[in-house]
Design an enzyme around this catalytic site. Sequence first.
Site, PDB file in Angstrom:
ATOM      1  N   ASN A  53       0.826  -1.214   0.000  1.00  0.00           N
ATOM      2  CA  ASN A  53       0.000   0.000   0.000  1.00  0.00           C
ATOM      3  C   ASN A  53       0.859   1.263   0.000  1.00  0.00           C
ATOM      4  O   ASN A  53       0.682   2.162   0.822  1.00  0.00           O
ATOM      5  CB  ASN A  53      -0.957  -0.006   1.200  1.00  0.00           C
ATOM      6  CG  ASN A  53      -2.038   1.054   1.081  1.00  0.00           C
ATOM      7  OD1 ASN A  53      -2.233   1.642   0.014  1.00  0.00           O
ATOM      8  ND2 ASN A  53      -2.733   1.318   2.176  1.00  0.00           N
ATOM      9  N   GLU A  81       0.710  -3.232  -5.015  1.00  0.00           N
ATOM     10  CA  GLU A  81       0.273  -1.869  -4.739  1.00  0.00           C
ATOM     11  C   GLU A  81       1.459  -0.999  -4.296  1.00  0.00           C
ATOM     12  O   GLU A  81       1.407  -0.299  -3.292  1.00  0.00           O
ATOM     13  CB  GLU A  81      -0.845  -1.848  -3.690  1.00  0.00           C
ATOM     14  CG  GLU A  81      -1.765  -0.646  -3.833  1.00  0.00           C
ATOM     15  CD  GLU A  81      -3.012  -0.690  -2.964  1.00  0.00           C
ATOM     16  OE1 GLU A  81      -3.769   0.287  -3.060  1.00  0.00           O
ATOM     17  OE2 GLU A  81      -3.228  -1.665  -2.218  1.00  0.00           O
ATOM     18  N   ASP A  83      -2.443 -10.226  -3.830  1.00  0.00           N
ATOM     19  CA  ASP A  83      -3.707  -9.767  -3.268  1.00  0.00           C
ATOM     20  C   ASP A  83      -4.805 -10.124  -4.266  1.00  0.00           C
ATOM     21  O   ASP A  83      -4.927  -9.502  -5.311  1.00  0.00           O
ATOM     22  CB  ASP A  83      -3.632  -8.254  -3.041  1.00  0.00           C
ATOM     23  CG  ASP A  83      -4.913  -7.657  -2.489  1.00  0.00           C
ATOM     24  OD1 ASP A  83      -5.904  -8.399  -2.322  1.00  0.00           O
ATOM     25  OD2 ASP A  83      -4.940  -6.435  -2.244  1.00  0.00           O
ATOM     26  N   ASN A  96      -7.992  -9.935  -3.600  1.00  0.00           N
ATOM     27  CA  ASN A  96      -9.139  -9.052  -3.331  1.00  0.00           C
ATOM     28  C   ASN A  96     -10.453  -9.812  -3.154  1.00  0.00           C
ATOM     29  O   ASN A  96     -11.527  -9.256  -3.374  1.00  0.00           O
ATOM     30  CB  ASN A  96      -9.265  -7.991  -4.431  1.00  0.00           C
ATOM     31  CG  ASN A  96      -8.658  -6.657  -3.980  1.00  0.00           C
ATOM     32  OD1 ASN A  96      -8.954  -6.170  -2.887  1.00  0.00           O
ATOM     33  ND2 ASN A  96      -7.817  -6.077  -4.821  1.00  0.00           N
ATOM     34  N   HIS A 125      -2.133  -4.364   4.938  1.00  0.00           N
ATOM     35  CA  HIS A 125      -1.945  -5.800   4.739  1.00  0.00           C
ATOM     36  C   HIS A 125      -0.708  -6.242   5.496  1.00  0.00           C
ATOM     37  O   HIS A 125       0.154  -5.429   5.834  1.00  0.00           O
ATOM     38  CB  HIS A 125      -1.717  -6.135   3.256  1.00  0.00           C
ATOM     39  CG  HIS A 125      -2.872  -5.840   2.360  1.00  0.00           C
ATOM     40  ND1 HIS A 125      -3.602  -6.835   1.732  1.00  0.00           N
ATOM     41  CD2 HIS A 125      -3.392  -4.666   1.927  1.00  0.00           C
ATOM     42  CE1 HIS A 125      -4.535  -6.281   0.966  1.00  0.00           C
ATOM     43  NE2 HIS A 125      -4.423  -4.968   1.072  1.00  0.00           N
TER      44      HIS A 125
END
Length: 254
Positions: free
Chosen positions: A9, A35, A148, A150, A246
């Site tokens: 992130n 990300e 990820d 999602n 995360h």
Amino acid sequence: MHLYSWNVNGFRSLCAKDEWSWFQRVKADVVGLQEVKAELEQVPEEYRSPDGYHSSWFSAAKKRGYSGVATFSRVQPLAVNFDLPDPAFQGEGRLIHLELPDFHYFNVYFPNGQKDEERLAYKLGFYDAFLAHAEALRKSKPIVVCGDFNTAHRPIDLARPRENEKTSGFLPIEREWLDRFISHGYVDSFRHVHGDEAGAYSWWSFRARARERNVGWRIDYFFVSEELKPRIRDAWISAEVTGSDHCPVGLELA
């Protein structure tokens, strides 16, 4: 081999924190980050290519500071590829594929479908395009895919399944795709090792002290194709590692 996956992130923010010392501590063979939210030239030089690793960075072409993935591998890849073959799912910086001597390795940041119906359709289309691509490559070598996804697969994979039945990330149609993925012979390594262990999550909202209260979702995975199942030695979630919403997840292969 020790492999890790982490949705960071925002890599520029993370690498400025003490939490990034994690990378040196784990001494992993392969690390996939999702990300990263950065162009390569925006990443401080000392973090672009760590000593002893082959580094691959892939940023979103359509939108700067969005999405993006990076992979660090001690094993020299035979080939490095980016994006899915289908042009409809290119340009968002979501996939790095390394061909390693023993298997095809994918580091993927799968789309989020919460924005609207169009974005949900894109996510499902991306899922299908990925499965087709993985199955084609699997004819030559086994598959390892991390990242990820999602989507939380089963009610045990999130703290509040009933409240999120109509939320993208736990919709029946998304969960059905994971069922189909597994039916094609892909093994959820964490569940293979730990069975129905409850309270094991990899993402927590920044709101309402969710991480402190462990109100989370397990949406970060390592899947391997069935051919590699006998080589799974361990799989884990490093929930103690902070620095992002995360945490890292890991896999040990013999």
